[in-house]
Design a protein around this motif. Sequence first.
Motif, PDB file in Angstrom:
ATOM      1  N   PRO A  67     -12.550   6.979   5.835  1.00 52.88           N
ATOM      2  CA  PRO A  67     -11.151   6.575   5.989  1.00 52.88           C
ATOM      3  C   PRO A  67     -10.270   7.220   4.912  1.00 52.88           C
ATOM      4  O   PRO A  67     -10.759   7.686   3.883  1.00 52.88           O
ATOM      5  N   THR A  68      -8.964   7.236   5.158  1.00 51.20           N
ATOM      6  CA  THR A  68      -7.984   7.806   4.241  1.00 51.20           C
ATOM      7  C   THR A  68      -7.070   6.697   3.732  1.00 51.20           C
ATOM      8  O   THR A  68      -6.604   5.870   4.508  1.00 51.20           O
ATOM      9  N   ARG A  69      -6.812   6.689   2.426  1.00 53.23           N
ATOM     10  CA  ARG A  69      -5.918   5.691   1.860  1.00 53.23           C
ATOM     11  C   ARG A  69      -4.484   6.203   1.802  1.00 53.23           C
ATOM     12  O   ARG A  69      -4.240   7.390   1.567  1.00 53.23           O
ATOM     13  N   LEU A  70      -3.553   5.279   2.032  1.00 54.35           N
ATOM     14  CA  LEU A  70      -2.114   5.532   1.952  1.00 54.35           C
ATOM     15  C   LEU A  70      -1.526   4.513   0.983  1.00 54.35           C
ATOM     16  O   LEU A  70      -1.978   3.375   0.938  1.00 54.35           O
ATOM     17  N   TRP A  71      -0.497   4.902   0.247  1.00 54.72           N
ATOM     18  CA  TRP A  71       0.110   3.939  -0.670  1.00 54.72           C
ATOM     19  C   TRP A  71       1.545   4.362  -1.001  1.00 54.72           C
ATOM     20  O   TRP A  71       1.975   5.462  -0.707  1.00 54.72           O
TER      21      TRP A  71
ATOM     22  N   LYS B 244      -4.902  -0.860   7.845  1.00 49.53           N
ATOM     23  CA  LYS B 244      -5.575  -1.985   7.194  1.00 49.53           C
ATOM     24  C   LYS B 244      -5.015  -2.135   5.782  1.00 49.53           C
ATOM     25  O   LYS B 244      -5.190  -1.244   4.945  1.00 49.53           O
ATOM     26  N   PRO B 245      -4.338  -3.249   5.465  1.00 52.06           N
ATOM     27  CA  PRO B 245      -3.833  -3.453   4.099  1.00 52.06           C
ATOM     28  C   PRO B 245      -4.987  -3.633   3.113  1.00 52.06           C
ATOM     29  O   PRO B 245      -5.982  -4.304   3.421  1.00 52.06           O
ATOM     30  N   LEU B 246      -4.847  -3.029   1.950  1.00 52.72           N
ATOM     31  CA  LEU B 246      -5.808  -3.201   0.865  1.00 52.72           C
ATOM     32  C   LEU B 246      -5.107  -3.970  -0.252  1.00 52.72           C
ATOM     33  O   LEU B 246      -4.137  -3.479  -0.826  1.00 52.72           O
ATOM     34  N   THR B 247      -5.576  -5.168  -0.551  1.00 51.25           N
ATOM     35  CA  THR B 247      -4.867  -6.035  -1.493  1.00 51.25           C
ATOM     36  C   THR B 247      -5.701  -6.457  -2.688  1.00 51.25           C
ATOM     37  O   THR B 247      -5.156  -6.962  -3.675  1.00 51.25           O
ATOM     38  N   ALA B 248      -7.006  -6.277  -2.645  1.00 49.84           N
ATOM     39  CA  ALA B 248      -7.862  -6.685  -3.754  1.00 49.84           C
ATOM     40  C   ALA B 248      -7.542  -5.852  -4.995  1.00 49.84           C
ATOM     41  O   ALA B 248      -7.242  -4.656  -4.906  1.00 49.84           O
TER      42      ALA B 248
ATOM     43  N   VAL C  65      -0.744  -0.715  -0.432  1.00 51.60           N
ATOM     44  CA  VAL C  65      -1.861   0.202  -0.241  1.00 51.60           C
ATOM     45  C   VAL C  65      -2.484  -0.101   1.118  1.00 51.60           C
ATOM     46  O   VAL C  65      -2.669  -1.271   1.477  1.00 51.60           O
ATOM     47  N   TYR C  66      -2.800   0.958   1.877  1.00 49.34           N
ATOM     48  CA  TYR C  66      -3.383   0.796   3.208  1.00 49.34           C
ATOM     49  C   TYR C  66      -4.565   1.740   3.370  1.00 49.34           C
ATOM     50  O   TYR C  66      -4.748   2.690   2.603  1.00 49.34           O
ATOM     51  N   GLU C  67      -5.315   1.490   4.424  1.00 44.44           N
ATOM     52  CA  GLU C  67      -6.396   2.381   4.812  1.00 44.44           C
ATOM     53  C   GLU C  67      -6.216   2.721   6.284  1.00 44.44           C
ATOM     54  O   GLU C  67      -5.942   1.848   7.113  1.00 44.44           O
TER      55      GLU C  67
END
Length: 424
Positions: free
Chosen positions: A306-310, A49-53, A331-333
Amino acid sequence: MKHRGRHRRRRRGRALRAALAGTALGLTAAATLISASQATDADDPGALKPLTASAQTAPLRLTEQDVPGDALDRLAGEMGRPVGVGAVLDDPDGSLRDARDCSDDERRALPVEPAATRAYCWPGGDTEGWRAGAVTTSGDADDDGRWGEHRVILSGWSRTTGSAAEQGLARVAFVDADDSGRPRYTWVLLAVPVDDGRDYRGLGSAVSGMVWYQDKLLVTTGRGEGGALYVYDVDRVQRATVEGTSVGRVPGGWSAAGARYVLPAVASYRTSGAGAPQPGGISLDRSTAPDSLVAHEATPAGEDGPTRLWRYSFSTEPGRAGRLEADPVAVYETELTHVRSVLSYRSGWYLGRMTGTPDERGTLWRQDMDGALPTRCGADETHRCWSGEATSLSYWQETGDVWSQSGRMLFALPLASVDRSLGR
């Protein structure tokens, strides 16, 4: 300094591959599949899941702090002229043993599927009281796979026993991998200059991630060091002059907790946002332009979220070789929990996951924007065929191999074999 140029690749022996797959690893596979088949595998985590905010990406902005040049020069003036990687490799502390000469207990740390094609074990006496951590190689440092004339593997270790001053120390083995039949290694203590370069202290953290890029070595740290990402210059290795368990300036010279060499940090990075995720494992991705560093979030063992990746891009500015850009470029989740290692190549993210205690088998997943697939143990339905203790993945692009280590085993396997092992 780095002498660039292309070199002929050395051929790895087919006999060694056969021995590893057929004998040294066979005992591991037989013992593990029985217990693994009784385990329940993780649910499918789905797509990244992309995190863009801005609220999600801004806390990952890096704050960079350099060790003053005067402090580094003062330390070098007191300790003597720094030496390079070649001098360290020419002064080994010992040799690794081929997997065929390792014990069954040691080989149980190896993955079942995909199987290692090269594997070595560390001498027990030289690693007792230390825990294996991250791995990086000269395949990360330069795209020709060599540093100068040498193929080199860097293996991180953290002290787990001893006095209060000794526990938590970190050291790196510089492994001369030119002779695949008998790799030799030299210990180098990781340190941080203090008192304006008049002394140094040991890096007080487990080494969960390392990336060697150009002349810089980047090392992730835990809460003991505030979750910093430390930067080291591999051309600034200093010689210790006094043997002993102390660290830093001592009567008669300089000590490095038993190591004969010490590497002082030249800079550090920290995420700037309050409550920002801290990097756990890291690795290099040469499939992006520019090259980039990827990280997974360091999470407590009992956390189930969840775990974040970047990823951060490496700087292309003159004079900033091996340094990072401040802002993450992606950045992703992931729904995967207990992630212990990360690798990104092209569109795929490879994530090693612990599924129980370190003695139990872990899982290895490939995840992207379309979904996720785990490696499987042959025809068996279980996903638990990866090493439970492995906390690092490092892709040597020139050879196509992924390096990792678990327990006392240092091992490699082709990335192509990982892709072939994915459940479909």
